[in-house]
Design a protein around this motif. Sequence first.
Motif, PDB file in Angstrom:
ATOM      1  N   ASP A   6      11.120  12.073  -0.776  1.00  0.00           N
ATOM      2  CA  ASP A   6      12.282  11.478  -0.115  1.00  0.00           C
ATOM      3  C   ASP A   6      12.266   9.955  -0.153  1.00  0.00           C
ATOM      4  OD1 ASP A   6      13.103  14.058   0.609  1.00  0.00           O
ATOM      5  OD2 ASP A   6      11.784  14.001   2.368  1.00  0.00           O
ATOM      6  N   CYS A   7      11.256   9.408  -0.751  1.00  0.00           N
ATOM      7  CA  CYS A   7      11.132   7.947  -0.782  1.00  0.00           C
ATOM      8  C   CYS A   7      10.599   7.517  -2.146  1.00  0.00           C
ATOM      9  CB  CYS A   7      10.214   7.482   0.335  1.00  0.00           C
ATOM     10  SG  CYS A   7      10.110   5.679   0.485  1.00  0.00           S
ATOM     11  N   PRO A   8      11.342   7.776  -3.193  1.00  0.00           N
ATOM     12  CA  PRO A   8      10.840   7.449  -4.531  1.00  0.00           C
ATOM     13  C   PRO A   8      10.739   5.942  -4.750  1.00  0.00           C
ATOM     14  CG  PRO A   8      13.149   8.082  -4.627  1.00  0.00           C
ATOM     15  CD  PRO A   8      12.707   8.313  -3.219  1.00  0.00           C
ATOM     16  N   ILE A   9       9.745   5.554  -5.470  1.00  0.00           N
ATOM     17  CA  ILE A   9       9.570   4.154  -5.866  1.00  0.00           C
ATOM     18  C   ILE A   9       9.750   4.093  -7.377  1.00  0.00           C
ATOM     19  CG2 ILE A   9       7.968   2.213  -5.944  1.00  0.00           C
ATOM     20  CD1 ILE A   9       6.604   3.384  -3.488  1.00  0.00           C
ATOM     21  N   ASP A  10      10.749   3.360  -7.817  1.00  0.00           N
ATOM     22  CA  ASP A  10      11.061   3.308  -9.249  1.00  0.00           C
ATOM     23  C   ASP A  10       9.848   2.882 -10.063  1.00  0.00           C
ATOM     24  OD1 ASP A  10      13.623   4.080  -8.694  1.00  0.00           O
ATOM     25  OD2 ASP A  10      14.421   2.027  -8.603  1.00  0.00           O
ATOM     26  N   HIS A  11       9.490   3.766 -10.981  1.00  0.00           N
ATOM     27  CA  HIS A  11       8.367   3.462 -11.879  1.00  0.00           C
ATOM     28  C   HIS A  11       7.146   2.986 -11.084  1.00  0.00           C
ATOM     29  CE1 HIS A  11      11.069   3.884 -15.300  1.00  0.00           C
ATOM     30  NE2 HIS A  11      11.949   3.142 -14.635  1.00  0.00           N
ATOM     31  N   ALA A  12       6.831   3.723 -10.029  1.00  0.00           N
ATOM     32  CA  ALA A  12       5.720   3.344  -9.163  1.00  0.00           C
ATOM     33  C   ALA A  12       4.432   3.186  -9.960  1.00  0.00           C
ATOM     34  CB  ALA A  12       5.532   4.382  -8.068  1.00  0.00           C
ATOM     35  N   ARG A  13       3.727   2.165  -9.624  1.00  0.00           N
ATOM     36  CA  ARG A  13       2.450   1.899 -10.293  1.00  0.00           C
ATOM     37  C   ARG A  13       1.336   1.920  -9.247  1.00  0.00           C
ATOM     38  NH1 ARG A  13       0.765  -3.611 -13.606  1.00  0.00           N
ATOM     39  NH2 ARG A  13      -1.332  -2.913 -14.222  1.00  0.00           N
ATOM     40  N   PHE A  14       0.280   2.598  -9.574  1.00  0.00           N
ATOM     41  CA  PHE A  14      -0.862   2.779  -8.676  1.00  0.00           C
ATOM     42  C   PHE A  14      -1.898   1.707  -8.987  1.00  0.00           C
ATOM     43  CE2 PHE A  14      -5.069   4.724  -7.992  1.00  0.00           C
ATOM     44  CZ  PHE A  14      -4.964   5.147  -6.675  1.00  0.00           C
ATOM     45  N   GLU A  15      -2.156   0.794  -8.020  1.00  0.00           N
ATOM     46  CA  GLU A  15      -3.096  -0.306  -8.237  1.00  0.00           C
ATOM     47  C   GLU A  15      -4.217  -0.253  -7.206  1.00  0.00           C
ATOM     48  OE1 GLU A  15      -0.973  -3.966  -8.107  1.00  0.00           O
ATOM     49  OE2 GLU A  15       0.166  -3.578  -9.934  1.00  0.00           O
ATOM     50  N   PRO A  16      -5.402   0.252  -7.575  1.00  0.00           N
ATOM     51  CA  PRO A  16      -6.525   0.300  -6.626  1.00  0.00           C
ATOM     52  C   PRO A  16      -6.914  -1.100  -6.150  1.00  0.00           C
ATOM     53  CG  PRO A  16      -6.965   1.644  -8.565  1.00  0.00           C
ATOM     54  CD  PRO A  16      -5.754   0.825  -8.881  1.00  0.00           C
ATOM     55  N   MET A  17      -7.204  -1.202  -4.869  1.00  0.00           N
ATOM     56  CA  MET A  17      -7.604  -2.471  -4.273  1.00  0.00           C
ATOM     57  C   MET A  17      -9.072  -2.443  -3.835  1.00  0.00           C
ATOM     58  SD  MET A  17      -4.200  -2.788  -1.923  1.00  0.00           S
ATOM     59  CE  MET A  17      -4.837  -4.063  -0.862  1.00  0.00           C
ATOM     60  N   ARG A  18      -9.443  -1.372  -3.117  1.00  0.00           N
ATOM     61  CA  ARG A  18     -10.814  -1.227  -2.638  1.00  0.00           C
ATOM     62  C   ARG A  18     -11.238   0.224  -2.785  1.00  0.00           C
ATOM     63  NH1 ARG A  18      -8.210  -4.492   0.795  1.00  0.00           N
ATOM     64  NH2 ARG A  18      -7.731  -2.852   2.291  1.00  0.00           N
ATOM     65  N   TYR A  19     -12.502   0.411  -3.087  1.00  0.00           N
ATOM     66  CA  TYR A  19     -13.009   1.768  -3.305  1.00  0.00           C
ATOM     67  C   TYR A  19     -14.425   1.878  -2.764  1.00  0.00           C
ATOM     68  CZ  TYR A  19     -14.781   5.830  -5.922  1.00  0.00           C
ATOM     69  OH  TYR A  19     -15.361   7.023  -6.277  1.00  0.00           O
ATOM     70  N   LYS A  20     -14.603   2.721  -1.745  1.00  0.00           N
ATOM     71  CA  LYS A  20     -15.922   3.030  -1.203  1.00  0.00           C
ATOM     72  C   LYS A  20     -16.259   4.450  -1.606  1.00  0.00           C
ATOM     73  CE  LYS A  20     -16.105  -0.063   2.789  1.00  0.00           C
ATOM     74  NZ  LYS A  20     -16.366  -0.164   4.245  1.00  0.00           N
TER      75      LYS A  20
END
Length: 757
Positions: free
Chosen positions: A146-160
């Motif tokens: 219900d909340c699409p983001i056009d051409h959404a891109r996944f950008e990792p910031m922090r990872y534990k």
Amino acid sequence: MPGSGTGREEAMMSSQPNNSIIAEADHALPGLRLLLNEAALAARLGVQKVTRTYLRYKPGVSCVASLRCVTAKGDRFWIVAKAYPKDRFALIQDRTEWFNKRYKAALWNDVFIALLPPQLDRRLKPLRRFFDPDRQKKMLAELLPDCPIDHARFEPMRYKVGRRLVARLTDQAGQPKALLKVHNIHAYEQAVRGAEMAQSLGGPELLAANSKLGIIVTKWVDGAPLCPAIESQSSDMFGPAMFRKVGEALARYHGEPLELEYQLDRGDETAGIRAAAKGLAALMPDQSSRLDAMSDRAIHMLLSYPSRYGPTHGDFSADQVIVDTKHLQIIDWDRSAMGDQSGDLGSFLAQLDWHHMSDVIPKQTVAELSNAFLSGYEDHLSLPVGFHAQRMRHLMLLLQEHFRLQTCDWVEETHKFIDYTEALLDYYDPVQVTTDPALPYLNDALNPVVADAMIGKQAGLKLSGVPQLCRHKPGRRAMIHYPCQTSDGTKQDLLGKIQAKKPKVSTPALHKAFREAGLDGTVSCDMVGVPKAMPGCDRLNLWLMEHLPGTCLSDFQSADQNPLPFFKAGKALAQFHHCGVRPNRTWTYEQEFAVLQSALAKAGERIPEQQHALENLTQDAQDMLVASPTQPLVCIHRDFYPDQVLIDDEQVWFLDLDLCAMGDPAIDLGNFLAHLAEYALRTTGDAAALTAQENEFLRGYRELSPDISFSRILIMRNISLLRHIHICLLFKDRQHIVHDLIDRGMGGMFDHRHIIW
């Protein structure tokens, strides 16, 4: 929202400290030297740059690091590196799930290091799809239908590793639109409840939550983190005025009438302090004893203040505040819980201390920002008394931070940080010291660290404040008040009784027998009760009992007070005498006389001019006891007087049952009346000033036990009053009635004409 890390942290993480001492000392992990050297890792991986964003090291067991890698072409990827001992590494080679699927691990056999893509993180399984470009788009569409983001891109910031991944979702233009977090199963429920609560208070909108995958997505908050480490921040937007607003915002949240599902108690807090000190001691064994002492003191300080229980953020610092030109927003509610609200203030202040000790901001600026923050908070809510203790707790939790960030010269910087923290402990830590050679264990019993462990083991409670010495007879015994609480924060205090001699292990058992006989305060509204007792610590010669509600009967010991509580006490004593409990010892007239004889002999040594009179009184007392008829024995208190009685509305509680025995009930009644007469004589000059209280006490007793002999009561009253001659000599405020007591005793019988029978 904050980016992948502050500029200062990036620089610190990228530095190359000298870890040779640690690497050389840990023979079990041959790969440790390589894993702690980013440049060497980059060379071996064939990339241009490696940045550690997470480091977890257990000496001799393992070392795990999250690595953000950048290739020569500018491409980025993440990888997890794990160093193992040789024997564990041999077992790892047989993990088929690492090598037989689409995503594979790589092994550096010469240094026993395993390299894993995030897709193999067993506790964060959604990463298999998020780090796969082909599956990522479908995953995001399922999460946000219900909340699409056009051409959404996944950008990792922090990872534990195994704990959490934080990423931003950007649109086609690269503008951030949402914040996505993947939690392990143990942290998800608390995190999603925090996100829901934050939204209800006007925080970031919760866009999606998936319990099966542990994923939470919230709307992106525009602005910049209120982090003093970011040098580009303007003093106008990020100065004291903004920090004052942060204090106001936190106070408003603390004042909300919320009941959160999760709890943070003192046990969790003290365990965190211990773990932090122990972790650093493993890295710096030469500091082990010093760190142990610091953790003891930090825990002591923490337990010295009451908890202000309420909703908390759980991980509050300036980095968790996003600001723009118009407003601020508090983010990251993953650890929100019910707990000590002082913790939020303490963590905020400790982070400012950390920035100062890391040479990010000067001491004067820390003082200005801290004061502004506290002033803003105080404008809306009073400051909790324990916030400095919580500041010390959070400083202890930061002890390993220089190592975790791998700052250049982290050993030297850590030494400075230890010095700084220890100096604050010297300034703030209240230490209660009591000297009593006959009770050498008294200070241990007053030590919150020792007491908390004992109380947790014996009563299942947590210490919630500093133990207080409420009674102390030097060389003999002491009583300590332990403020405690249950796991849900309910107040449930205890008393500890400590003795110079070996503790009477039979006393807790006797309490249990009384309670099983119905004297537990629950059978009827007017039933006498005794407190629940439990073992304490043999090493400390101490046992525990519950601290009961009510008003001490001695508070009603005045002619202008309603005497009704004394009627209740008399009736309760009759119930106590006939409860059916039979202590395993007997108290005889001979023993009663022996105590009196010893007391009057000691009095004669103090006032030799009255020795002859005291000898005559001793003989008179013996004659009275010999003439007294034998009576059926019952369970008697043996030290019964107003201080041993609590009145809680219709409920009566009896305290201090150490001397209980089978004996003549007149001993308890006579002793009680003697105490009233001595107190009246001492405070008013008239031994009959508390006539109403004496008569109500006897009326209450006779209501349930009318056959008691009045003549025996008077004999035991006289014996007890004679014993008070020696007692009064021991206290300056009582010595003025000693000769009066002797004269009244020499008159044959203490006056009893005012007593109605």
